[in-house]
Design a protein around this motif. Sequence first.
Motif, PDB file in Angstrom:
ATOM      1  N   LYS B 324       0.868  -1.178   0.000  1.00 43.17           N
ATOM      2  CA  LYS B 324       0.000   0.000   0.000  1.00 43.17           C
ATOM      3  C   LYS B 324       0.900   1.222   0.000  1.00 43.17           C
ATOM      4  O   LYS B 324       1.778   1.376   0.859  1.00 43.17           O
ATOM      5  CB  LYS B 324      -0.888  -0.008   1.244  1.00 43.17           C
ATOM      6  N   GLN B 325       0.667   2.098  -0.972  1.00 47.58           N
ATOM      7  CA  GLN B 325       1.526   3.277  -1.124  1.00 47.58           C
ATOM      8  C   GLN B 325       1.257   4.282  -0.013  1.00 47.58           C
ATOM      9  O   GLN B 325       0.113   4.547   0.349  1.00 47.58           O
ATOM     10  CB  GLN B 325       1.285   3.926  -2.491  1.00 47.58           C
ATOM     11  N   ASN B 326       2.330   4.807   0.533  1.00 45.29           N
ATOM     12  CA  ASN B 326       2.194   5.732   1.655  1.00 45.29           C
ATOM     13  C   ASN B 326       1.405   6.974   1.266  1.00 45.29           C
ATOM     14  O   ASN B 326       1.714   7.653   0.285  1.00 45.29           O
ATOM     15  CB  ASN B 326       3.581   6.149   2.141  1.00 45.29           C
ATOM     16  N   GLY B 327       0.384   7.275   2.039  1.00 47.34           N
ATOM     17  CA  GLY B 327      -0.370   8.497   1.878  1.00 47.34           C
ATOM     18  C   GLY B 327      -1.372   8.480   0.758  1.00 47.34           C
ATOM     19  O   GLY B 327      -2.286   9.316   0.729  1.00 47.34           O
ATOM     20  N   ALA B 328      -1.261   7.590  -0.178  1.00 42.77           N
ATOM     21  CA  ALA B 328      -2.136   7.618  -1.340  1.00 42.77           C
ATOM     22  C   ALA B 328      -3.295   6.647  -1.213  1.00 42.77           C
ATOM     23  O   ALA B 328      -4.310   6.791  -1.888  1.00 42.77           O
ATOM     24  CB  ALA B 328      -1.341   7.289  -2.597  1.00 42.77           C
ATOM     25  N   GLY B 329      -3.155   5.653  -0.349  1.00 40.55           N
ATOM     26  CA  GLY B 329      -4.201   4.657  -0.241  1.00 40.55           C
ATOM     27  C   GLY B 329      -4.289   3.783  -1.461  1.00 40.55           C
ATOM     28  O   GLY B 329      -5.302   3.136  -1.705  1.00 40.55           O
ATOM     29  N   LEU B 330      -3.263   3.764  -2.238  1.00 41.15           N
ATOM     30  CA  LEU B 330      -3.246   2.982  -3.461  1.00 41.15           C
ATOM     31  C   LEU B 330      -2.160   1.913  -3.372  1.00 41.15           C
ATOM     32  O   LEU B 330      -1.208   2.031  -2.604  1.00 41.15           O
ATOM     33  CB  LEU B 330      -2.974   3.880  -4.678  1.00 41.15           C
ATOM     34  N   GLY B 331      -2.300   0.929  -4.204  1.00 39.15           N
ATOM     35  CA  GLY B 331      -1.246  -0.052  -4.318  1.00 39.15           C
ATOM     36  C   GLY B 331      -0.197   0.421  -5.299  1.00 39.15           C
ATOM     37  O   GLY B 331      -0.369   1.437  -5.998  1.00 39.15           O
ATOM     38  N   SER B 332       0.899  -0.288  -5.328  1.00 39.72           N
ATOM     39  CA  SER B 332       1.968   0.031  -6.266  1.00 39.72           C
ATOM     40  C   SER B 332       2.402  -1.245  -6.950  1.00 39.72           C
ATOM     41  O   SER B 332       2.164  -2.344  -6.458  1.00 39.72           O
ATOM     42  CB  SER B 332       3.170   0.644  -5.532  1.00 39.72           C
ATOM     43  N   ILE B 333       3.011  -1.088  -8.094  1.00 41.99           N
ATOM     44  CA  ILE B 333       3.633  -2.244  -8.708  1.00 41.99           C
ATOM     45  C   ILE B 333       5.076  -2.302  -8.241  1.00 41.99           C
ATOM     46  O   ILE B 333       5.621  -1.318  -7.696  1.00 41.99           O
ATOM     47  CB  ILE B 333       3.558  -2.181 -10.245  1.00 41.99           C
ATOM     48  N   ASN B 334       5.675  -3.433  -8.411  1.00 38.18           N
ATOM     49  CA  ASN B 334       7.061  -3.578  -7.965  1.00 38.18           C
ATOM     50  C   ASN B 334       7.835  -4.400  -8.974  1.00 38.18           C
ATOM     51  O   ASN B 334       7.253  -5.130  -9.785  1.00 38.18           O
ATOM     52  CB  ASN B 334       7.125  -4.196  -6.579  1.00 38.18           C
ATOM     53  N   TYR B 335       9.128  -4.283  -8.884  1.00 40.09           N
ATOM     54  CA  TYR B 335       9.972  -5.129  -9.723  1.00 40.09           C
ATOM     55  C   TYR B 335      11.189  -5.550  -8.910  1.00 40.09           C
ATOM     56  O   TYR B 335      11.606  -4.843  -7.988  1.00 40.09           O
ATOM     57  CB  TYR B 335      10.400  -4.392 -10.992  1.00 40.09           C
ATOM     58  N   PRO B 336      11.747  -6.698  -9.253  1.00 40.08           N
ATOM     59  CA  PRO B 336      12.925  -7.166  -8.521  1.00 40.08           C
ATOM     60  C   PRO B 336      14.172  -6.443  -9.010  1.00 40.08           C
ATOM     61  O   PRO B 336      14.546  -6.539 -10.171  1.00 40.08           O
ATOM     62  CB  PRO B 336      12.971  -8.652  -8.849  1.00 40.08           C
ATOM     63  N   SER B 337      14.789  -5.740  -8.120  1.00 45.31           N
ATOM     64  CA  SER B 337      16.024  -5.047  -8.465  1.00 45.31           C
ATOM     65  C   SER B 337      17.207  -5.999  -8.417  1.00 45.31           C
ATOM     66  O   SER B 337      18.143  -5.876  -9.207  1.00 45.31           O
ATOM     67  CB  SER B 337      16.251  -3.892  -7.487  1.00 45.31           C
ATOM     68  N   SER B 338      17.138  -6.946  -7.503  1.00 45.23           N
ATOM     69  CA  SER B 338      18.216  -7.932  -7.400  1.00 45.23           C
ATOM     70  C   SER B 338      17.667  -9.199  -6.770  1.00 45.23           C
ATOM     71  O   SER B 338      17.024  -9.150  -5.710  1.00 45.23           O
ATOM     72  CB  SER B 338      19.365  -7.377  -6.543  1.00 45.23           C
ATOM     73  N   VAL B 339      17.886 -10.311  -7.440  1.00 51.29           N
ATOM     74  CA  VAL B 339      17.462 -11.610  -6.910  1.00 51.29           C
ATOM     75  C   VAL B 339      18.721 -12.437  -6.664  1.00 51.29           C
ATOM     76  O   VAL B 339      19.426 -12.799  -7.613  1.00 51.29           O
ATOM     77  CB  VAL B 339      16.523 -12.339  -7.886  1.00 51.29           C
ATOM     78  N   ALA B 340      19.015 -12.698  -5.420  1.00 52.69           N
ATOM     79  CA  ALA B 340      20.224 -13.452  -5.060  1.00 52.69           C
ATOM     80  C   ALA B 340      19.848 -14.583  -4.119  1.00 52.69           C
ATOM     81  O   ALA B 340      18.726 -14.637  -3.599  1.00 52.69           O
ATOM     82  CB  ALA B 340      21.240 -12.524  -4.387  1.00 52.69           C
ATOM     83  N   VAL B 341      20.773 -15.514  -3.906  1.00 48.84           N
ATOM     84  CA  VAL B 341      20.480 -16.650  -3.027  1.00 48.84           C
ATOM     85  C   VAL B 341      20.306 -16.192  -1.580  1.00 48.84           C
ATOM     86  O   VAL B 341      19.594 -16.832  -0.804  1.00 48.84           O
ATOM     87  CB  VAL B 341      21.581 -17.727  -3.101  1.00 48.84           C
ATOM     88  N   GLY B 342      20.942 -15.077  -1.203  1.00 49.98           N
ATOM     89  CA  GLY B 342      20.882 -14.635   0.176  1.00 49.98           C
ATOM     90  C   GLY B 342      19.962 -13.465   0.413  1.00 49.98           C
ATOM     91  O   GLY B 342      19.725 -13.093   1.579  1.00 49.98           O
ATOM     92  N   SER B 343      19.439 -12.859  -0.636  1.00 49.36           N
ATOM     93  CA  SER B 343      18.609 -11.677  -0.436  1.00 49.36           C
ATOM     94  C   SER B 343      17.750 -11.409  -1.665  1.00 49.36           C
ATOM     95  O   SER B 343      18.016 -11.926  -2.758  1.00 49.36           O
ATOM     96  CB  SER B 343      19.483 -10.450  -0.136  1.00 49.36           C
ATOM     97  N   LEU B 344      16.726 -10.589  -1.466  1.00 42.01           N
ATOM     98  CA  LEU B 344      15.835 -10.159  -2.546  1.00 42.01           C
ATOM     99  C   LEU B 344      15.613  -8.662  -2.403  1.00 42.01           C
ATOM    100  O   LEU B 344      15.179  -8.187  -1.350  1.00 42.01           O
ATOM    101  CB  LEU B 344      14.490 -10.896  -2.453  1.00 42.01           C
ATOM    102  N   ARG B 345      15.939  -7.918  -3.461  1.00 43.05           N
ATOM    103  CA  ARG B 345      15.758  -6.469  -3.434  1.00 43.05           C
ATOM    104  C   ARG B 345      14.601  -6.107  -4.359  1.00 43.05           C
ATOM    105  O   ARG B 345      14.584  -6.493  -5.535  1.00 43.05           O
ATOM    106  CB  ARG B 345      17.032  -5.758  -3.874  1.00 43.05           C
TER     107      ARG B 345
END
Lengths: 84, 369
Positions: B324-345
């Motif tokens: 939920k987007q801050n202040g807007a009451g709306l959702g947002s889309i997202n994309y993976p900036s980095s997919v690694a074995v130890g983390s997900l950005r």
Amino acid sequence: MVIIYIDNEGIKIMSPNQNYKIEMIADKDVPIGLFYKIYDVSQLPTEPKETWDLEINQSNADGIGLTQEEFDIKYPEYKGWSVK
Amino acid sequence: MSVTVNVNGVAISYPQTGDSEWGDEATDFAIQTGSAFGKLGLSTGTSVDITSTLDVTGATTLDSTLTVAGTTTLNGTANLNGNTNLGNANSDTIAVTGILNVDSGTLYVNPTDNRVGINDSTPSEALDVTGNALISGTLGVTGNTTITGNVITSIVKASGSGGLTIDSNGGTDVALFGAGGGSGTTFYGGLNGTTATFSDVIYADDDTTANTPVISFTGDTNTGIGRSAADTLDLITGGNSRFRIESTGQIKGVYESQVGTDYNTTLHNGYLIRAWAKFTGVSSTTLEASGNITSVTYNTTGDYTLNYTTNMPDANYGYSAASKQNGAGLGSINYPSSVAVGSLRIVFVNTDASPGARDQSFISVVVFR
């Protein structure tokens, strides 16, 4: 409590899993070789972090991101956990 | 009347002329004919052979050996004082017709009902024992066994390993242990009405018939745990496997939705959620709840990194995020900036007329592999 460190992108704010000691999580999840400090959230400036005048170095750091080997030695009970 | 008696091969007739008391024609034998005694006497070392019937009307006392080649009939009560030997060869048969009562009921044979009593002169079964019994050999029971006493206190192998102990365990239930409390007890049958505790490995039947439990329930035998193949575990309900762990570790399950005709009987591969998190991310971040996540990092506006407790097996995994987007009451889309074995950005951006990264006040992420 949050963990603050600075990498080549700027200041990063890390929120830990409350089930573990924050120092252990900082040692594990702060990138290898980067210094970090631990702050109470109430201590953080209200301005965007991009405006903060913050420097973390060896003299004022609470710790440094460990390698996997260093982490496994320091925390044998968590040996094998993912280190960044 | 004259009586002829053979004494040591000599035929002698009694009484002889002139006898008034005892015959005196032989030194080893005498008959008292006078008075009321009427006794027959033999001196030591002599014997009398009677080849025909000996009919004794009065009481008979034998102080030495009596040998009878033919059948002996005693019509009155026979009292045998002193030691008594019956038979003198393995082929001899000692037959008793009528009640056999030894020591006033210590051993009692009732021929009418064909029953034997031990310490019981009124046996109610074929063998009725009153008192303890000690059997040093094997006791075999081919029929059912009914125990109406309170408890079997112990059946213990005398020594060594193995064997079986049945212990009252405080008198409230029954426990089966290996000898000495060790392992390796093989338990056949069931314990009705009690909780059974097994202190070691339990081996069930090797049956690999599909959809057939080997561990089940008395009132619901088609529900339980079974295996459809070696190294495979099945959870079975209503006679169908609904969840399976294969030898490779792959899990399978049925679809819950009622689509088609085999929706709840055909197993399909299932995949686990390897990590999840719920966090906030406005100017900073707070990790509120998670699984396999040790921390979440606020990188910059709308930009977050989830740090796994345990690495993914590789970076070829999927994720799903809602926010939920801050202040807007709306959702947002997202994309993976980095997919690694130890983390997900992940970076969240808005979808309005001014696109760009936006902080999110509520973020939920799940990771599948």
